[in-house]
Design an enzyme around this catalytic site. Structure first.
Site, PDB file in Angstrom:
ATOM      1  N   ALA A   1      38.024  40.506  37.019  1.00 42.23           N
ATOM      2  CA  ALA A   1      38.449  39.974  38.324  1.00 42.23           C
ATOM      3  C   ALA A   1      39.389  40.955  38.993  1.00 42.23           C
ATOM      4  O   ALA A   1      40.056  41.746  38.317  1.00 42.23           O
ATOM      5  CB  ALA A   1      39.168  38.637  38.136  1.00 42.23           C
TER       6      ALA A   1
ATOM      7  N   TYR B   1      43.152  36.970  48.211  1.00 42.65           N
ATOM      8  CA  TYR B   1      42.738  36.773  46.818  1.00 42.65           C
ATOM      9  C   TYR B   1      42.132  35.370  46.632  1.00 42.65           C
ATOM     10  O   TYR B   1      41.037  35.231  46.079  1.00 42.65           O
ATOM     11  CB  TYR B   1      43.957  36.954  45.898  1.00 42.65           C
ATOM     12  CG  TYR B   1      43.739  36.507  44.478  1.00 42.65           C
ATOM     13  CD1 TYR B   1      42.987  37.266  43.589  1.00 42.65           C
ATOM     14  CD2 TYR B   1      44.287  35.311  44.016  1.00 42.65           C
ATOM     15  CE1 TYR B   1      42.787  36.845  42.275  1.00 42.65           C
ATOM     16  CE2 TYR B   1      44.101  34.889  42.711  1.00 42.65           C
ATOM     17  CZ  TYR B   1      43.350  35.654  41.849  1.00 42.65           C
ATOM     18  OH  TYR B   1      43.148  35.229  40.565  1.00 42.65           O
TER      19      TYR B   1
ATOM     20  N   VAL C   1      42.779  38.039  29.543  1.00 41.13           N
ATOM     21  CA  VAL C   1      41.928  37.054  28.878  1.00 41.13           C
ATOM     22  C   VAL C   1      40.747  37.762  28.212  1.00 41.13           C
ATOM     23  O   VAL C   1      40.374  37.451  27.077  1.00 41.13           O
ATOM     24  CB  VAL C   1      41.427  35.987  29.888  1.00 41.13           C
ATOM     25  CG1 VAL C   1      40.489  35.001  29.206  1.00 41.13           C
ATOM     26  CG2 VAL C   1      42.617  35.241  30.503  1.00 41.13           C
TER      27      VAL C   1
ATOM     28  N   THR D   1      40.866  30.242  40.060  1.00 45.67           N
ATOM     29  CA  THR D   1      42.327  30.196  40.203  1.00 45.67           C
ATOM     30  C   THR D   1      42.840  28.980  40.965  1.00 45.67           C
ATOM     31  O   THR D   1      42.142  28.425  41.821  1.00 45.67           O
ATOM     32  CB  THR D   1      42.787  31.470  40.959  1.00 45.67           C
ATOM     33  OG1 THR D   1      44.177  31.390  41.234  1.00 45.67           O
ATOM     34  CG2 THR D   1      42.066  31.627  42.290  1.00 45.67           C
TER      35      THR D   1
HETATM   36  N1  LIG Z   1      46.389  36.693  36.194  1.00 45.37           N
HETATM   37  C1  LIG Z   1      46.688  35.490  36.711  1.00 45.37           C
HETATM   38  O1  LIG Z   1      47.842  35.126  36.929  1.00 45.37           O
HETATM   39  C2  LIG Z   1      45.577  34.525  37.018  1.00 45.37           C
HETATM   40  C3  LIG Z   1      45.882  33.316  37.672  1.00 45.37           C
HETATM   41  C4  LIG Z   1      44.848  32.415  37.937  1.00 45.37           C
HETATM   42  C5  LIG Z   1      43.560  32.719  37.562  1.00 45.37           C
HETATM   43  N2  LIG Z   1      43.293  33.891  36.942  1.00 45.37           N
HETATM   44  C6  LIG Z   1      41.913  34.197  36.613  1.00 45.37           C
HETATM   45  O2  LIG Z   1      41.736  34.293  35.207  1.00 45.37           O
HETATM   46  C7  LIG Z   1      40.767  35.294  34.921  1.00 45.37           C
HETATM   47  C8  LIG Z   1      41.341  36.285  33.943  1.00 45.37           C
HETATM   48  O3  LIG Z   1      42.494  36.858  34.521  1.00 45.37           O
HETATM   49  P1  LIG Z   1      43.370  37.954  33.774  1.00 45.37           P
HETATM   50  O4  LIG Z   1      44.788  37.551  33.935  1.00 45.37           O
HETATM   51  O5  LIG Z   1      42.819  38.197  32.420  1.00 45.37           O
HETATM   52  O6  LIG Z   1      43.110  39.197  34.737  1.00 45.37           O
HETATM   53  P2  LIG Z   1      43.409  40.722  34.483  1.00 45.37           P
HETATM   54  O7  LIG Z   1      44.316  40.909  33.326  1.00 45.37           O
HETATM   55  O8  LIG Z   1      43.746  41.313  35.800  1.00 45.37           O
HETATM   56  O9  LIG Z   1      41.988  41.237  34.010  1.00 45.37           O
HETATM   57  C9  LIG Z   1      40.931  41.429  34.879  1.00 45.37           C
HETATM   58  C10 LIG Z   1      40.141  42.597  34.364  1.00 45.37           C
HETATM   59  O10 LIG Z   1      39.091  42.829  35.293  1.00 45.37           O
HETATM   60  C11 LIG Z   1      39.027  44.219  35.463  1.00 45.37           C
HETATM   61  N3  LIG Z   1      38.425  44.626  36.711  1.00 45.37           N
HETATM   62  C12 LIG Z   1      38.964  44.680  37.963  1.00 45.37           C
HETATM   63  N4  LIG Z   1      38.091  45.224  38.815  1.00 45.37           N
HETATM   64  C13 LIG Z   1      36.989  45.540  38.091  1.00 45.37           C
HETATM   65  C14 LIG Z   1      35.763  46.144  38.416  1.00 45.37           C
HETATM   66  N5  LIG Z   1      35.482  46.575  39.643  1.00 45.37           N
HETATM   67  N6  LIG Z   1      34.850  46.295  37.424  1.00 45.37           N
HETATM   68  C15 LIG Z   1      35.114  45.912  36.168  1.00 45.37           C
HETATM   69  N7  LIG Z   1      36.264  45.343  35.794  1.00 45.37           N
HETATM   70  C16 LIG Z   1      37.193  45.162  36.761  1.00 45.37           C
HETATM   71  C17 LIG Z   1      40.451  44.690  35.422  1.00 45.37           C
HETATM   72  O11 LIG Z   1      40.488  46.059  35.176  1.00 45.37           O
HETATM   73  P3  LIG Z   1      41.676  46.953  35.766  1.00 45.37           P
HETATM   74  O12 LIG Z   1      42.901  46.564  35.013  1.00 45.37           O
HETATM   75  O13 LIG Z   1      41.197  48.343  35.494  1.00 45.37           O
HETATM   76  O14 LIG Z   1      41.763  46.636  37.229  1.00 45.37           O
HETATM   77  C18 LIG Z   1      40.982  43.875  34.261  1.00 45.37           C
HETATM   78  O15 LIG Z   1      40.762  44.509  33.028  1.00 45.37           O
HETATM   79  C19 LIG Z   1      40.389  35.918  36.263  1.00 45.37           C
HETATM   80  O16 LIG Z   1      39.221  35.320  36.728  1.00 45.37           O
HETATM   81  C20 LIG Z   1      41.536  35.556  37.146  1.00 45.37           C
HETATM   82  O17 LIG Z   1      41.201  35.501  38.505  1.00 45.37           O
HETATM   83  C21 LIG Z   1      44.284  34.797  36.642  1.00 45.37           C
END
Ligand SMILES: NC(=O)c1ccc[n+]([C@@H]2O[C@H](COP(=O)([O-])OP(=O)(O)OC[C@H]3O[C@@H](n4cnc5c(N)ncnc54)[C@H](OP(=O)(O)O)[C@@H]3O)[C@@H](O)[C@H]2O)c1
Length: 289
Positions: free
Chosen positions: A62, A127, A15, A103
């Site tokens: 996240a 999580y 995102v 989530t």
């Molecule tokens: N993915 C899903 O299925 C899902 C489902 C429900 C809700 N959500 C929520 O939607 C939002 C966006 O999710 P998304 O799918 O875009 O997640 P994502 O692709 O996993 O992106 C999260 C980003 O946060 C970064 N991150 C992790 N640890 C970090 C740290 N210590 N410092 C700085 N950055 C860090 C990750 O970097 P790295 O790649 O280097 O770890 C990644 O670039 C989140 O709040 C997530 O919880 C996601």
């Protein structure tokens, strides 16, 4: 209306990457990723907040590795609970607005009809608990915030269900996919576009609508249904339904996580597209269009 200063975290995530391309149309954006703002470092968060002095913080960073979180709860809580708490405390202190994602995994999945925002949360895994703690910390901070719960995020970049299915489809004749977990897939770009649309309305509009929202495409399916839709009309592979018990994972997952999005529709005047329409758009799009 002056352009807001926007601090974006997680700009390399599914995102976050889309937001980093869309938000500059609506404000002066400082986009950070793990390399420039490590959300596990509280002092770094405070320093960046005080240096950037954002009007709006969009927290797309996240810890989303659901199974890995079972082995390393401290890492999940640092990013999903403590970091939002610090962002919220700093936002409260400076009068900024916080837009944060959460989530469907805050729910235990025992429902059979879509969850509204007031349904009791009871996460089944680390999580989910870490994300719920983040929500509660934001609420307790007194900061003005939009907390957007979404589900099953996929996209054209990085590792996610869509990319995994496409990779396996090229390698195998049969895929066995869980058919007893129901939820709603969300294309990262759909979520980013909808976020950018509401940011485009301006800060007063957002401040007036501070609160907790279910933020998702409409409709529902299972992982098996989602995989079948990704494969489409291709003859191969065969997609065979299996049960969760046949595909054990370290983290328990809710059997049902469909989110009722009426509150979002009423507040913002529109709905996100049905998940199948979003998937169809994704499948014909390029990663950087
Ligand atoms: N993915 C899903 O299925 C899902 C489902 C429900 C809700 N959500 C929520 O939607 C939002 C966006 O999710 P998304 O799918 O875009 O997640 P994502 O692709 O996993 O992106 C999260 C980003 O946060 C970064 N991150 C992790 N640890 C970090 C740290 N210590 N410092 C700085 N950055 C860090 C990750 O970097 P790295 O790649 O280097 O770890 C990644 O670039 C989140 O709040 C997530 O919880 C996601």
């Amino acid at each position: 209306m002056s352009r807001p200063r926007i601090l974006l975290t997680g700009a390399q995530g599914q995102v976050g990457y889309e937001l980093a391309r869309l938000l500059p149309a609506h404000g002066d954006v400082v986009a950070t990723d793990r390399a420039t703002l490590d959300l596990a470092q509280p002092d770094a968060i405070v320093a960046v907040m005080r240096e950037v002095r954002p009007d709006l913080v969009v927290n797309a960073g996240a810890y989303t590795a659901v199974d890995a979180a079972e082995r390393d709860p401290a890492a999940a809580f640092a990013v999903n609970a403590h970091a939002p708490q610090i962002l919220a405390d700093e936002a409260k202190r400076s009068g900024a607005l916080l837009l944060h994602y959460s989530t469907d995994y805050v729910f235990d999945g025992s429902a059979t009809t879509p969850y509204d925002e007031d349904a009791p949360a009871a996460p089944l895994n680390v999580y989910g608990r870490s994300r719920l703690d983040g929500e509660r910390a934001i609420a307790a901070s007194g900061a003005r915030a939009l907390v957007m719960r979404t589900s099953w995020v996929y996209g054209l970049r990085g590792r996610n269900f869509l990319s995994t299915i496409r990779r396996l489809a090229a390698e195998r004749d049969e895929l066995k996919i869980v058919a007893d977990q129901t939820g709603t897939p969300n294309w990262a770009r759909t979520l980013a576009l909808a976020t950018a649309d509401i940011v485009a309305q301006g800060l007063p509009y957002l401040f007036e609508r501070a609160g907790l929202y279910h933020f998702s495409s409409t409709g529902a399916t299972t992982w098996h249904g989602f995989a079948t839709a990704i494969i489409g009309d291709a003859q191969k592979p065969r997609v065979t339904p299996i049960t969760t018990a046949e595909y054990p994972t370290p983290a328990r997952r809710p059997a049902y996580g469909v989110l009722a999005t009426t509150r979002f529709r009423d507040a913002f005047g529109y709905e996100l597209p049905p998940w199948r329409a979003a998937l169809a758009a994704c499948l014909v799009a390029g990663p950087d269009e």
